[in-house]
Design a protein around this motif. Structure first.
Motif, PDB file in Angstrom:
ATOM      1  N   HIS A  92      -8.832  -3.041   6.550  1.00 31.62           N
ATOM      2  CA  HIS A  92      -7.970  -3.657   5.162  1.00 31.62           C
ATOM      3  C   HIS A  92      -6.428  -4.000   6.049  1.00 31.62           C
ATOM      4  O   HIS A  92      -6.194  -4.777   5.428  1.00 31.62           O
ATOM      5  CB  HIS A  92      -8.183  -2.622   4.338  1.00 31.62           C
ATOM      6  CG  HIS A  92      -6.982  -1.771   4.837  1.00 31.62           C
ATOM      7  ND1 HIS A  92      -5.593  -1.983   3.097  1.00 31.62           N
ATOM      8  CD2 HIS A  92      -6.726  -0.145   4.870  1.00 31.62           C
ATOM      9  CE1 HIS A  92      -5.004  -1.166   3.682  1.00 31.62           C
ATOM     10  NE2 HIS A  92      -5.506   0.079   4.854  1.00 31.62           N
ATOM     11  N   GLN A  97      -8.412   6.037  -3.751  1.00 36.12           N
ATOM     12  CA  GLN A  97      -9.170   5.700  -3.376  1.00 36.12           C
ATOM     13  C   GLN A  97      -9.981   5.995  -2.267  1.00 36.12           C
ATOM     14  O   GLN A  97     -11.129   5.730  -1.652  1.00 36.12           O
ATOM     15  CB  GLN A  97      -9.223   4.005  -3.074  1.00 36.12           C
ATOM     16  CG  GLN A  97      -9.390   3.772  -4.916  1.00 36.12           C
ATOM     17  CD  GLN A  97      -8.380   2.009  -4.828  1.00 36.12           C
ATOM     18  OE1 GLN A  97      -8.196   1.702  -4.348  1.00 36.12           O
ATOM     19  NE2 GLN A  97      -9.442   1.653  -5.780  1.00 36.12           N
ATOM     20  N   MET A  98      -8.541   5.960  -1.148  1.00 34.78           N
ATOM     21  CA  MET A  98      -9.478   6.374   0.303  1.00 34.78           C
ATOM     22  C   MET A  98      -8.946   8.223   0.955  1.00 34.78           C
ATOM     23  O   MET A  98     -10.283   8.399   1.198  1.00 34.78           O
ATOM     24  CB  MET A  98      -8.184   5.787   0.850  1.00 34.78           C
ATOM     25  CG  MET A  98      -8.470   4.149   0.892  1.00 34.78           C
ATOM     26  SD  MET A  98     -10.136   3.720   1.084  1.00 34.78           S
ATOM     27  CE  MET A  98     -10.352   3.669   2.637  1.00 34.78           C
ATOM     28  N   ASN A 105     -13.261  -6.659  -4.501  1.00 34.62           N
ATOM     29  CA  ASN A 105     -12.099  -7.580  -4.265  1.00 34.62           C
ATOM     30  C   ASN A 105     -12.185  -8.756  -4.969  1.00 34.62           C
ATOM     31  O   ASN A 105     -11.150  -9.009  -5.300  1.00 34.62           O
ATOM     32  CB  ASN A 105     -10.703  -7.569  -2.577  1.00 34.62           C
ATOM     33  CG  ASN A 105     -10.002  -7.699  -3.412  1.00 34.62           C
ATOM     34  OD1 ASN A 105      -9.118  -7.223  -3.610  1.00 34.62           O
ATOM     35  ND2 ASN A 105      -9.127  -8.441  -1.711  1.00 34.62           N
ATOM     36  N   SER A 164      -7.247  -6.375  -6.202  1.00 33.61           N
ATOM     37  CA  SER A 164      -6.807  -5.464  -6.023  1.00 33.61           C
ATOM     38  C   SER A 164      -4.887  -5.093  -5.732  1.00 33.61           C
ATOM     39  O   SER A 164      -4.376  -5.180  -5.888  1.00 33.61           O
ATOM     40  CB  SER A 164      -6.581  -4.896  -4.560  1.00 33.61           C
ATOM     41  OG  SER A 164      -6.293  -5.524  -3.561  1.00 33.61           O
ATOM     42  N   LEU A 173      -4.915  -1.039  -0.706  1.00 34.91           N
ATOM     43  CA  LEU A 173      -5.270   0.489  -1.217  1.00 34.91           C
ATOM     44  C   LEU A 173      -4.749   1.371  -2.436  1.00 34.91           C
ATOM     45  O   LEU A 173      -3.572   1.136  -2.240  1.00 34.91           O
ATOM     46  CB  LEU A 173      -5.888   0.848  -0.206  1.00 34.91           C
ATOM     47  CG  LEU A 173      -7.532  -0.052   0.603  1.00 34.91           C
ATOM     48  CD1 LEU A 173      -7.830   0.840   1.937  1.00 34.91           C
ATOM     49  CD2 LEU A 173      -7.918  -0.272  -0.147  1.00 34.91           C
ATOM     50  N   HIS A 174      -4.942   2.357  -3.136  1.00 37.00           N
ATOM     51  CA  HIS A 174      -4.764   3.024  -3.949  1.00 37.00           C
ATOM     52  C   HIS A 174      -5.058   4.369  -2.931  1.00 37.00           C
ATOM     53  O   HIS A 174      -6.248   4.786  -2.477  1.00 37.00           O
ATOM     54  CB  HIS A 174      -5.231   3.003  -4.804  1.00 37.00           C
ATOM     55  CG  HIS A 174      -4.478   3.913  -5.991  1.00 37.00           C
ATOM     56  ND1 HIS A 174      -4.508   5.697  -5.551  1.00 37.00           N
ATOM     57  CD2 HIS A 174      -3.271   4.359  -6.946  1.00 37.00           C
ATOM     58  CE1 HIS A 174      -4.207   6.328  -6.587  1.00 37.00           C
ATOM     59  NE2 HIS A 174      -2.888   5.325  -7.111  1.00 37.00           N
ATOM     60  N   HIS A 175      -3.873   5.103  -2.639  1.00 39.63           N
ATOM     61  CA  HIS A 175      -4.472   6.798  -1.907  1.00 39.63           C
ATOM     62  C   HIS A 175      -6.011   7.161  -2.264  1.00 39.63           C
ATOM     63  O   HIS A 175      -6.169   8.042  -1.903  1.00 39.63           O
ATOM     64  CB  HIS A 175      -3.543   7.674  -2.085  1.00 39.63           C
ATOM     65  CG  HIS A 175      -3.298   8.245  -3.296  1.00 39.63           C
ATOM     66  ND1 HIS A 175      -2.187   7.487  -4.518  1.00 39.63           N
ATOM     67  CD2 HIS A 175      -3.661   9.110  -3.630  1.00 39.63           C
ATOM     68  CE1 HIS A 175      -2.169   8.415  -4.775  1.00 39.63           C
ATOM     69  NE2 HIS A 175      -2.911   9.015  -4.972  1.00 39.63           N
ATOM     70  N   THR A 212       0.892  -1.069  -0.182  1.00 39.63           N
ATOM     71  CA  THR A 212       0.187   0.276  -0.255  1.00 39.63           C
ATOM     72  C   THR A 212       1.157   1.203  -0.143  1.00 39.63           C
ATOM     73  O   THR A 212       0.579   1.463  -0.552  1.00 39.63           O
ATOM     74  CB  THR A 212      -0.902  -0.187   1.429  1.00 39.63           C
ATOM     75  OG1 THR A 212      -1.538  -1.016   1.119  1.00 39.63           O
ATOM     76  CG2 THR A 212      -1.397   1.339   1.381  1.00 39.63           C
ATOM     77  N   LEU A 222     -14.402   0.650   0.375  1.00 40.61           N
ATOM     78  CA  LEU A 222     -13.465  -0.407  -0.240  1.00 40.61           C
ATOM     79  C   LEU A 222     -14.079  -0.525  -1.490  1.00 40.61           C
ATOM     80  O   LEU A 222     -14.876  -0.775  -2.530  1.00 40.61           O
ATOM     81  CB  LEU A 222     -13.467  -1.326   0.952  1.00 40.61           C
ATOM     82  CG  LEU A 222     -12.810  -0.995   2.019  1.00 40.61           C
ATOM     83  CD1 LEU A 222     -12.362  -2.039   3.212  1.00 40.61           C
ATOM     84  CD2 LEU A 222     -11.812   0.272   1.567  1.00 40.61           C
ATOM     85  N   SER A 239     -16.369  -1.310   6.698  1.00 46.24           N
ATOM     86  CA  SER A 239     -15.912   0.601   6.084  1.00 46.24           C
ATOM     87  C   SER A 239     -17.502   0.862   5.770  1.00 46.24           C
ATOM     88  O   SER A 239     -17.352   2.845   6.201  1.00 46.24           O
ATOM     89  CB  SER A 239     -14.883  -0.090   4.733  1.00 46.24           C
ATOM     90  OG  SER A 239     -14.760   1.377   4.337  1.00 46.24           O
TER      91      SER A 239
END
Length: 497
Positions: A166, A177-178, A274, A294, A173-175, A136, A271, A264
């Motif tokens: 997660h 996305q969050m 997946n 992912s 995760l990708h930044h 990540t 999220l 989440s």
């Protein structure tokens, strides 16, 4: 702390849920900080000893990300050196904790043949979730170097890395996305529609794990452990055992991913998907677009594409595919069985792309072609799962021999392992239900589409109410059944990666 435990379901999560929204009414930054601390507590529940490594990794990578940002007087060459340095540190830490003993053990084998004294093993304990939070943050660093990161809040970065749904077993995760979700004030306002939907998705994921994954795992463990201890499986035992593991890993990991998405969503955060019914795939390319999405995306964007992707000709493309899957297999664990598993999938992908280019071209297969493609794909996936699960290549070879009928065709199923439970019809009933869910039903995550479909009944409020009430009753009953199965220690398979 397991998602499928009394402590998590009845104590930890309710406190976090109420605390997050209560604090969020006054301060979104404080609520984000509360959730980050709660996530660190969740991780520390597993291993306080591994907590300093996680915190140190977060601080180092946040600092490195700032240094990778364009600034007056900071040249591209200096930024590139920082990128290389930070990647070496991250991969070095991962290699030390996850692969050091594997490497030393293989060196010792060579030394023993030369009559040289072996090197001492480090016996370093593997911190849980290190592969996920390292990948990540590697993606974050690369994106910082490519000027794709604009959010610089340290609190949000800590939450991005440690976010408990997660943290232990993904998704990776990708930044992008969050970070925007953590910066959105609406995230910190309770949405009862999201909470109810999130709880339903969580319960469905919990049922996957407890009602199908764990029972299948008991039978799979019996066969694989028996073979590891020297028992030679017959054809029936080998195929049924491998099928049991095929369903176990699907419902275990898919169940975890569903639970992560549901938890989440209760907190107002979405999220990424997946899993998307991977066992319905009609070719291995499609399988990797549906399984562990992912991780597949990470390997494509940060390994396959930098290696050259398909930009340097067909031969290089096939080599890049093979190397990507080989390293993806090694990511799963420090053992030759995982390397072979990755190599098998790399080979399958090469053959699939070659078939598409030379034989099928742009023609779409008919019904028979799709059925045969599905069957071939499913069998190839099962064959690869053998080395993924086996404790050694010797055990994997014995299972392959059994699958080929080299140890006899059949007896009473699994009687050679002395297992009375295999004679019970519940095993085959559970296996049948699992196959139906895998092959005939949509992914659990599509609950987000099922429930909004009730809006189609807006002009018929009575039917809409019946639909909603039926879903609620079914979810509560299913939760009750799942709670009755709690109590035994049942970790998720991907915790070991």
């Amino acid at each position: 702390m397991l998602f499928n435990s009394y402590a998590f379901i009845f104590i930890y999560f309710p406190i976090v849920l109420f605390g997050f929204f209560l604090i969020g009414r006054r301060s979104t930054r404080a609520a984000a900080g509360f959730l980050a601390l709660a996530s660190l507590f969740f991780y520390g529940w597993w291993s306080v000893q591994a907590l300093p490594l996680l915190v140190g990794s977060i601080c180092f990578n946040y600092w490195a990300g700032l240094r990778l940002t364009r600034a007056p007087g900071r040249t591209d060459a200096a930024r590139k050196r920082m990128l290389v340095f930070s990647l070496v540190v991250n991969l070095g830490v991962l290699a030390t904790f996850k692969y050091a003993d594997f490497f030393v053990g293989n060196v010792n084998e060579g030394l023993s043949t030369a009559g040289i004294a072996p090197l001492p093993l480090l016996h370093v304990a593997l911190p849980i979730g290190i592969s996920f939070y390292t990948f990540t943050q590697i993606a974050f660093l690369v994106d910082c170097w490519q000027d794709k990161v604009h959010e610089r809040s340290f609190v949000h970065y800590v939450l991005f890395v440690t976010y408990f749904p997660h943290l232990i077993a993904g998704p990776v995760l990708h930044h992008a996305q969050m970070m925007p979700q953590f910066a959105n004030p609406a995230t910190y306002r309770v949405d009862f529609d999201k909470v109810s939907l999130g709880l339903a998705i969580f319960v469905f994921g919990l049922a996957k794990k407890l009602l199908i994954g764990d029972p299948m795992g008991q039978y799979a463990d019996l066969m694989f452990t028996g073979v590891h201890n020297g028992v030679q499986p017959t054809m029936a035992s080998a195929w049924v055992g491998v099928m049991a593991y095929t369903l176990q890993i699907y419902f275990d990991f898919s169940g975890y991913s569903d639970m992560a998405v549901g938890l989440s969503l209760c907190l107002g955060v979405q999220l990424p998907l997946n899993f998307n019914s991977p066992y319905k795939s009609t070719n291995i390319i499609e399988f990797w677009r549906r399984w562990h999405i992912s991780l597949s995306t990470f390997l494509r964007d940060y390994l396959y594409v930098p290696l050259g992707g398909n930009r340097k000709g067909p031969a290089r493309r096939y080599l890049n595919l093979f190397l990507t899957m080989l390293l993806g297999g090694l990511w799963h664990g420090a053992a030759w069985t995982f390397v072979i598993w990755g190599a098998l999938h790399g080979f399958f992908l090469m053959v699939n792309h070659l078939w598409n280019a030379k034989v099928r071209r742009n023609a779409k297969p008919g019904v028979v072609g799709r059925v045969l493609g599905w069957l071939l794909t499913f069998v190839c996936v099962m064959i690869a799962w053998v080395v993924f699960r086996a404790e050694s290549m010797t055990a994997a070879t014995a299972i392959y021999k059994g699958m080929l009928g080299m140890n006899g065709m059949t007896q009473s199923i699994f009687s050679e392992f002395g297992s009375i439970p295999y004679r019970k019809p519940e095993f085959f009933q559970t296996m049948l239900v699992g196959l139906i869910i895998c092959l005939a039903l949509p992914p659990t995550i599509t609950l987000q589409r099922w429930v909004p479909q009730a809006q189609m009944l807006a002009g018929r409020p009575r039917l809409a109410w019946i639909f909603t009430a039926a879903m609620a009753v079914f979810t509560v009953i299913l939760l009750g059944v799942c709670v009755s199965k709690l109590g035994s220690y049942s970790p998720f398979l991907y915790f070991q990666f």
